[in-house]
Design an enzyme around this catalytic site. Structure first.
Site, PDB file in Angstrom:
ATOM      1  CG  ASP A  77      80.632  -7.342  54.838  1.00 36.50           C
ATOM      2  OD1 ASP A  77      81.061  -7.692  53.725  1.00 36.50           O
ATOM      3  OD2 ASP A  77      81.333  -7.376  55.875  1.00 36.50           O
ATOM      4  CG  HIS A 125      81.468 -12.090  48.078  1.00 35.10           C
ATOM      5  ND1 HIS A 125      82.436 -13.065  47.984  1.00 35.10           N
ATOM      6  CD2 HIS A 125      82.104 -10.972  48.518  1.00 35.10           C
ATOM      7  CE1 HIS A 125      83.610 -12.555  48.358  1.00 35.10           C
ATOM      8  NE2 HIS A 125      83.433 -11.285  48.669  1.00 35.10           N
ATOM      9  CG  ASN A 161      86.815  -7.031  46.027  1.00 38.48           C
ATOM     10  OD1 ASN A 161      86.995  -6.055  45.321  1.00 38.48           O
ATOM     11  ND2 ASN A 161      86.528  -6.936  47.320  1.00 38.48           N
ATOM     12  N   GLY A 174      91.544  -8.143  46.349  1.00 31.63           N
ATOM     13  CA  GLY A 174      90.994  -8.059  47.695  1.00 31.63           C
ATOM     14  C   GLY A 174      90.002  -9.152  48.033  1.00 31.63           C
ATOM     15  CD  GLN A 175      87.101 -13.909  45.271  1.00 29.20           C
ATOM     16  OE1 GLN A 175      87.688 -13.787  44.192  1.00 29.20           O
ATOM     17  NE2 GLN A 175      86.107 -14.761  45.458  1.00 29.20           N
ATOM     18  CB  SER A 176      89.240 -12.180  52.015  1.00 33.06           C
ATOM     19  OG  SER A 176      87.960 -11.683  52.357  1.00 33.06           O
ATOM     20  CG  HIS A 190      81.597  -6.367  48.648  1.00 36.39           C
ATOM     21  ND1 HIS A 190      81.906  -6.415  49.983  1.00 36.39           N
ATOM     22  CD2 HIS A 190      82.459  -7.211  48.037  1.00 36.39           C
ATOM     23  CE1 HIS A 190      82.926  -7.242  50.176  1.00 36.39           C
ATOM     24  NE2 HIS A 190      83.285  -7.741  49.012  1.00 36.39           N
TER      25      HIS A 190
HETATM   26  P1  AMP Z   1      86.011 -10.017  49.882  1.00 39.55           P
HETATM   27  O1  AMP Z   1      87.184  -9.463  50.629  1.00 39.55           O
HETATM   28  O2  AMP Z   1      85.623  -9.266  48.655  1.00 39.55           O
HETATM   29  O3  AMP Z   1      86.190 -11.508  49.613  1.00 39.55           O
HETATM   30  O4  AMP Z   1      84.782  -9.850  50.841  1.00 39.55           O
HETATM   31  C1  AMP Z   1      84.473 -10.735  51.852  1.00 39.55           C
HETATM   32  C2  AMP Z   1      83.478 -10.045  52.735  1.00 39.55           C
HETATM   33  O5  AMP Z   1      82.842 -11.002  53.537  1.00 39.55           O
HETATM   34  C3  AMP Z   1      84.119  -9.007  53.687  1.00 39.55           C
HETATM   35  O6  AMP Z   1      83.518  -7.745  53.469  1.00 39.55           O
HETATM   36  C4  AMP Z   1      83.800  -9.565  55.058  1.00 39.55           C
HETATM   37  O7  AMP Z   1      83.529  -8.571  56.006  1.00 39.55           O
HETATM   38  C5  AMP Z   1      82.582 -10.423  54.775  1.00 39.55           C
HETATM   39  N1  AMP Z   1      82.380 -11.506  55.716  1.00 39.55           N
HETATM   40  C6  AMP Z   1      83.297 -12.383  56.174  1.00 39.55           C
HETATM   41  N2  AMP Z   1      82.722 -13.259  57.013  1.00 39.55           N
HETATM   42  C7  AMP Z   1      81.411 -12.935  57.084  1.00 39.55           C
HETATM   43  C8  AMP Z   1      80.304 -13.457  57.797  1.00 39.55           C
HETATM   44  N3  AMP Z   1      80.407 -14.505  58.590  1.00 39.55           N
HETATM   45  N4  AMP Z   1      79.101 -12.854  57.625  1.00 39.55           N
HETATM   46  C9  AMP Z   1      78.975 -11.778  56.825  1.00 39.55           C
HETATM   47  N5  AMP Z   1      79.989 -11.243  56.110  1.00 39.55           N
HETATM   48  C10 AMP Z   1      81.191 -11.807  56.243  1.00 39.55           C
END
Ligand code: AMP
Length: 118
Positions: free
Chosen positions: A34, A104, A91, A97-99, A106
Site C-alpha cells: 500500500d 482489494h 472495505n 471507507g472504500q475509495s 488489505h
Molecule cells: P480503500 O480505502 O479500502 O479503497 O483502500 C484503498 C487503498 O489503496 C488505500 O489504502 C490507499 O493507500 C491505497 N492506494 C491508493 N493508490 C495506491 C497506489 N497507487 N499504490 C498502492 N496503493 C494505493
C-alpha cells in the site's frame, strides 16, 4: 470500446502501467505494498480481473475469494507476521471507507491494531 477496467487505478497497476512495489503475481492474483501504509506492514491483494467491490463478485467465484485469503496468509507469513498476527480488511462501499473501486483485501500488521476499527 471502453470497459470499467480501462481507467481503474488497480487495473493499471496490474497491467504495470503504474508503479508499485509488487509482492506477488500469478495468473489470477496480484499483491503489492500500500502506498500510504497504516501499519509497519500494509499490503493489498487483488484479483487481476476487475470487480468493483465484494458486491460485484458473482456467485460461483468463491474460489477466487478463497485464493486471495490464502495468498494474503502466505505473504503475511513471508513478512514474519504469522506469530504476532495480522488483520485482513475488505472495505465494501463508500461508507465503509472504500475509495478504490477494484476489490482489494488489505493486510495490516506489525503493530497492535485497535478494535473497533474506524
Ligand atoms: P480503500 O480505502 O479500502 O479503497 O483502500 C484503498 C487503498 O489503496 C488505500 O489504502 C490507499 O493507500 C491505497 N492506494 C491508493 N493508490 C495506491 C497506489 N497507487 N499504490 C498502492 N496503493 C494505493
Amino acid at each position: 470500446m471502453t470497459s470499467p477496467a480501462d481507467g481503474c487505478l488497480f487495473c493499471r497497476i496490474v497491467r504495470r502501467e503504474l508503479p508499485a512495489r509488487v509482492l506477488f503475481e500469478d495468473g489470477r492474483l496480484f499483491a503489492f505494498e500500500d502506498v500510504r501504509p497504516q501499519a509497519p506492514a500494509h499490503f493489498l491483494v487483488v484479483p487481476k480481473e476487475h470487480f468493483a467491490s465484494l458486491a460485484d463478485i458473482p456467485a460461483g467465484r468463491e474460489g477466487l475469494l478463497g485464493e486471495i485469503l490464502l495468498r494474503a496468509r502466505t505473504i503475511a507469513g513471508e513478512k514474519g507476521l504469522a506469530g504476532s498476527g495480522y488483520r485482513i480488511v475488505l472495505n465494501t462501499g463508500a461508507e465503509a471507507g472504500q475509495s478504490v473501486f477494484h476489490i482489494h483485501f488489505h493486510v495490516l500488521g506489525g503493530r497492535p491494531l485497535g478494535w473497533p476499527p474506524g
